[in-house]
Design an enzyme around this catalytic site. Structure first.
Site, PDB file in Angstrom:
ATOM      1  N   ASP A  29      -7.051   3.082  -7.213  1.00  0.00           N
ATOM      2  CA  ASP A  29      -7.444   4.749  -7.894  1.00  0.00           C
ATOM      3  C   ASP A  29      -8.053   4.411  -9.476  1.00  0.00           C
ATOM      4  O   ASP A  29      -7.082   5.033 -10.550  1.00  0.00           O
ATOM      5  CB  ASP A  29      -7.102   5.776  -7.335  1.00  0.00           C
ATOM      6  CG  ASP A  29      -7.078   6.633  -7.512  1.00  0.00           C
ATOM      7  OD1 ASP A  29      -8.424   7.596  -8.452  1.00  0.00           O
ATOM      8  OD2 ASP A  29      -6.678   8.274  -7.062  1.00  0.00           O
ATOM      9  N   LYS A  40      -9.085  11.987 -14.968  1.00  0.00           N
ATOM     10  CA  LYS A  40      -8.706  12.318 -16.518  1.00  0.00           C
ATOM     11  C   LYS A  40      -7.353  12.066 -16.928  1.00  0.00           C
ATOM     12  O   LYS A  40      -6.564  11.428 -16.766  1.00  0.00           O
ATOM     13  CB  LYS A  40      -8.307  13.487 -15.693  1.00  0.00           C
ATOM     14  CG  LYS A  40      -9.023  14.426 -14.436  1.00  0.00           C
ATOM     15  CD  LYS A  40      -8.138  16.004 -14.275  1.00  0.00           C
ATOM     16  CE  LYS A  40      -9.083  17.049 -13.578  1.00  0.00           C
ATOM     17  NZ  LYS A  40      -8.678  18.101 -12.616  1.00  0.00           N
ATOM     18  N   GLU A  92       1.048  -1.221   0.076  1.00  0.00           N
ATOM     19  CA  GLU A  92      -0.228   0.401  -0.031  1.00  0.00           C
ATOM     20  C   GLU A  92       0.810   1.547   0.306  1.00  0.00           C
ATOM     21  O   GLU A  92       1.881   1.103   0.501  1.00  0.00           O
ATOM     22  CB  GLU A  92      -0.829   0.179   1.725  1.00  0.00           C
ATOM     23  CG  GLU A  92      -1.912   1.441   1.355  1.00  0.00           C
ATOM     24  CD  GLU A  92      -2.427   2.024   0.350  1.00  0.00           C
ATOM     25  OE1 GLU A  92      -2.423   2.627  -0.228  1.00  0.00           O
ATOM     26  OE2 GLU A  92      -3.168   1.117   0.355  1.00  0.00           O
TER      27      GLU A  92
END
Length: 210
Positions: A118, A122, A65
């Site tokens: 994630d 964009k 992580e």
């Protein structure tokens, strides 16, 4: 243990995250190195692996992580649960995957999961997305024949893009052409529970190393 408020998203291309991780001594981390290893990329708070490790003591579980505070918290919760087959490391997968995989006991890595990454919506941020051709190539290099990669997202375009990256690499074959239902691992992530609770679909796929 009270939850720590953690930033939800970070930029993996930031200079802050450009230091490769130094893998630990796995013989110290895991009492039994003879068992197969499941690596969860982007393990977040670690609740998914916590449940997996408790259910399957004959596997070793490893989470990586990028948010260090989550890693510290997850390892504390693991210690409280007294699970010796579970460990979390802090690292940026973009630069740390190859050294991490190279350090693992030969032939023991048998499963990799990438769940709800994630999306970096964009287009100009597409290079920040986790599943890139280089990541797939690293997995192909170190995952033994027959090893599996489990992908899932609540966003179909994200799941499809991940699948596209694996389909481009001849080392992998998909187990079926449509999305998997139900979850073949039997343990949902917190995001998965929330998604299903809202009546929304989850898009899952498994790829096998040829």
């Amino acid at each position: 243990m009270p939850r720590i408020k953690i930033r939800q998203h970070v930029n993996p291309l930031s200079i802050v995250y450009q230091q490769p991780l130094v893998p630990p001594d796995w013989s110290v981390v895991y009492p039994d190195l003879s068992t197969p290893i499941h690596l969860d990329i982007g393990s977040a708070g670690g609740r998914f692996l916590l449940q997996m490790a408790a259910r399957h003591p004959n596997w070793n579980y490893l989470g990586i992580e990028i948010r260090q505070a989550l890693v510290i918290q997850a390892n504390q919760i693991r210690d409280e649960a007294r699970l010796t087959n579970l460990h979390y490391v802090f690292g940026n997968i973009n630069i740390s995957l190859a050294p991490l995989l190279a350090s693992l006991p030969t032939g023991k890595l048998q499963r990799i999961s990438i769940q709800y990454p994630d999306p970096c919506f964009k287009t100009k941020h597409a290079k920040r997305r986790v599943v890139q051709p280089a990541l797939v190539a690293d997995i192909a290099r170190y995952l033994p024949s027959g090893g599996e990669v489990f992908l899932q997202s609540d966003l179909e375009w994200v799941a499809q893009e991940m699948c596209d990256r694996f389909s481009e690499n001849p080392a992998f074959t998909r187990t079926q052409s449509d999305w998997l239902e139900p979850n073949p691992l039997g343990v949902p992530t917190e995001r998965e529970v929330s998604t299903i609770g809202r009546g929304l679909p989850v898009h899952r796929a498994v790829w096998i190393r040829r």
